[in-house]
Design a protein around this motif. Structure first.
Motif, PDB file in Angstrom:
ATOM      1  N   GLN A  80       6.077  12.461   0.360  1.00 25.90           N
ATOM      2  CA  GLN A  80       7.002  12.970  -0.660  1.00 25.90           C
ATOM      3  C   GLN A  80       7.813  14.145  -0.121  1.00 25.90           C
ATOM      4  N   ILE A  81       7.154  15.036   0.605  1.00 30.60           N
ATOM      5  CA  ILE A  81       7.853  16.199   1.169  1.00 30.60           C
ATOM      6  C   ILE A  81       8.901  15.750   2.178  1.00 30.60           C
ATOM      7  N   ALA A  82       8.535  14.813   3.042  1.00 27.65           N
ATOM      8  CA  ALA A  82       9.482  14.314   4.053  1.00 27.65           C
ATOM      9  C   ALA A  82      10.674  13.633   3.391  1.00 27.65           C
ATOM     10  N   ALA A  83      10.433  12.869   2.315  1.00 27.99           N
ATOM     11  CA  ALA A  83      11.530  12.191   1.616  1.00 27.99           C
ATOM     12  C   ALA A  83      12.458  13.189   0.942  1.00 27.99           C
ATOM     13  N   ALA A  84      11.918  14.337   0.524  1.00 28.55           N
ATOM     14  CA  ALA A  84      12.735  15.350  -0.148  1.00 28.55           C
ATOM     15  C   ALA A  84      13.555  16.173   0.834  1.00 28.55           C
ATOM     16  N   HIS A  85      13.154  16.210   2.103  1.00 27.25           N
ATOM     17  CA  HIS A  85      13.831  17.068   3.088  1.00 27.25           C
ATOM     18  C   HIS A  85      14.077  16.307   4.398  1.00 27.25           C
ATOM     19  N   PRO A  86      14.817  15.213   4.342  1.00 27.44           N
ATOM     20  CA  PRO A  86      15.008  14.398   5.548  1.00 27.44           C
ATOM     21  C   PRO A  86      15.727  15.139   6.671  1.00 27.44           C
ATOM     22  N   ALA A  87      16.687  16.001   6.335  1.00 34.46           N
ATOM     23  CA  ALA A  87      17.438  16.699   7.385  1.00 34.46           C
ATOM     24  C   ALA A  87      16.549  17.673   8.153  1.00 34.46           C
ATOM     25  N   VAL A  88      15.613  18.303   7.444  1.00 32.37           N
ATOM     26  CA  VAL A  88      14.695  19.241   8.108  1.00 32.37           C
ATOM     27  C   VAL A  88      13.767  18.494   9.054  1.00 32.37           C
ATOM     28  N   PHE A  89      13.214  17.381   8.590  1.00 36.52           N
ATOM     29  CA  PHE A  89      12.313  16.615   9.450  1.00 36.52           C
ATOM     30  C   PHE A  89      13.067  16.034  10.652  1.00 36.52           C
ATOM     31  N   GLU A  90      14.302  15.614  10.441  1.00 36.24           N
ATOM     32  CA  GLU A  90      15.097  15.085  11.549  1.00 36.24           C
ATOM     33  C   GLU A  90      15.394  16.179  12.572  1.00 36.24           C
ATOM     34  N   ALA A  91      15.683  17.396  12.086  1.00 38.02           N
ATOM     35  CA  ALA A  91      15.968  18.500  13.002  1.00 38.02           C
ATOM     36  C   ALA A  91      14.721  18.902  13.786  1.00 38.02           C
ATOM     37  N   LEU A  92      13.565  18.918  13.136  1.00 33.38           N
ATOM     38  CA  LEU A  92      12.318  19.215  13.834  1.00 33.38           C
ATOM     39  C   LEU A  92      12.008  18.128  14.864  1.00 33.38           C
ATOM     40  N   SER A  93      12.278  16.891  14.487  1.00 32.84           N
ATOM     41  CA  SER A  93      12.068  15.784  15.421  1.00 32.84           C
ATOM     42  C   SER A  93      12.953  15.935  16.649  1.00 32.84           C
ATOM     43  N   THR A  94      14.201  16.294  16.425  1.00 29.09           N
ATOM     44  CA  THR A  94      15.145  16.434  17.540  1.00 29.09           C
ATOM     45  C   THR A  94      14.706  17.511  18.509  1.00 29.09           C
ATOM     46  N   ILE A  95      14.287  18.659  17.968  1.00 26.15           N
ATOM     47  CA  ILE A  95      13.915  19.754  18.869  1.00 26.15           C
ATOM     48  C   ILE A  95      12.603  19.454  19.585  1.00 26.15           C
ATOM     49  N   ALA A  96      11.679  18.748  18.893  1.00 25.90           N
ATOM     50  CA  ALA A  96      10.413  18.391  19.535  1.00 25.90           C
ATOM     51  C   ALA A  96      10.639  17.399  20.670  1.00 25.90           C
TER      52      ALA A  96
END
Length: 384
Positions: A80-96
């Motif tokens: 639910q948290i990931a679905a609510a904040h897709p841009a944040v998770f995508e940005a964390l994924s990119t930097i990781a």
């Protein structure tokens, strides 16, 4: 680089359950832009430490329950948290995936991250080196308690030293397969559960469960405590590179009793005694002394938890205390009990010169202005 207390919640879907589930994170544009800036012009950081309460499981509803009672429910909250904040998770994924290691320290609002199933799911959501288990573990690391870099810093969320938010065994925060429930979590869940009951919410937790959870006080047996101190703490000390004596002393610093907690709350509420925010520098000084006595002195002790960004030189030359602050909208209520016109949030700590004789730390703030692009400014917030 350290960031703390994002408090990513369940977004509008969770907020529909009532005010107790409102998402306190409003940086869905600012935080990804901030992360993008780390890889453009300033040099990519080798490590990004998320210093606890990155995710706010306490504000994500579980139908018919007060909190996640098993792996499946906790993973559902994470989704639910990931679905609510897709841009944040995508940005964390990119930097990781660009080579920055994400060090995820667990706080009192995201203790569900202590579950291996939730850790695996977060790695999947962040697309961390998919298909390569060893690379996934290297790209996203989880720290159940502290984060120690010899010669530079000792950091943890800080809730271990805050009686109403501490876990008796931070490295094993479970009772019978369920996460341990500190007093503050039980009070918050009871308040939210009663609000749902009063609104006639169909999926509200049963009143009996609310009462049972609120008054549940489980005593840790002497045998369990000995096993934790002799076995778990010893293994943890070897893993992080600290002497067992220092780890045991840090564990003791956070231990208290029901009577002592009640007395402290009474002093705070009735006699306007010091809050944990006020006490945090003294706690940091104690941590510095413990590490110095064990031959592991570091110049910086860093907490999150209070939502109050600061940088203080502690009396007696024992070291410096820093707080990474928050990206949450909860700054005013958490610290001053009232909203502030321009709270110093969206802050982080940057370390340079590790390995040199004089490592430096900067407390920075991400600022946005209508007439210009977001940019970084350095502020001496609470520095002394």
């Amino acid at each position: 680089m350290l960031v703390s207390d994002l408090h990513l919640g369940g977004g509008s879907a969770a907020a529909r359950w009532g005010p107790g589930f409102a998402d306190e994170f409003d940086g869905d544009e600012a935080f990804p832009t901030f992360l993008t800036s780390l890889t453009s012009g300033r040099g990519r950081p080798s490590r990004l430490v998320l210093l606890g309460d990155t995710l706010d499981f306490l504000r994500v509803p579980v139908p018919g329950a007060l909190y996640a009672r098993n792996d499946a429910e906790a993973v559902g909250q994470l989704d639910q948290i990931a679905a609510a904040h897709p841009a944040v998770f995508e940005a964390l994924s990119t930097i990781a995936n660009a080579g920055t290691t994400l060090d995820v320290v667990i706080g009192n609002h995201d203790v569900e991250l202590a579950r291996p199933a939730v850790q695996r799911r977060l790695r999947v959501l962040l697309k961390a080196a998919p298909g390569f288990a060893a690379a996934e573990a290297e790209a996203v690391r989880f720290h159940l308690w502290g984060y120690y870099v010899p010669g530079l810093l000792y950091a943890e969320h800080g809730n271990h030293y805050h009686d109403i938010n501490s876990f008796r065994r931070p490295l094993v925060p479970f009772w019978g397969g369920r996460t341990e429930r500190p007093l503050a979590a039980r009070l918050g869940s009871a308040r939210r559960g009663l609000l749902l009951q009063g609104r006639g919410q169909p999926n509200a937790p049963p009143l009996l469960h609310i009462v049972e959870d609120l008054f549940s006080v489980r005593r840790l047996s002497d045998a369990a405590l000995r096993e934790y101190c002799d076995g778990v703490l010893s293994g943890y000390a070897a893993k992080v590179g600290l002497p067992v004596s220092a780890v045991r002393r840090l564990d003791q610093l956070g231990r208290t009793s029901i009577v002592a907690t009640a007395a402290r709350i009474a002093r705070t509420r009735l006699a306007r005694g010091p809050s944990f925010r006020s006490a945090a520098p003294d706690v940091a000084a104690s941590v510095h002394r413990v590490l110095a006595a064990a031959g592991c002195a570091v110049p910086f002790c860093v907490f999150g938890h209070t939502h109050a960004a600061c940088h203080l030189r502690l009396p007696g030359g024992v070291g410096q205390y820093m707080n990474a602050g928050t990206w949450s909208t909860d700054y005013g209520r958490a610290v001053h009990r009232q909203p502030l016109p321009d709270p110093p949030r969206r802050t982080w700590i940057d370390f340079v010169g590790h390995g040199s004789d004089r490592p430096q730390a900067r407390l920075l703030r991400w600022a946005e202005h209508p007439a210009s692009a977001s940019h970084i400014i350095e502020q001496t917030i609470g520095r002394g």
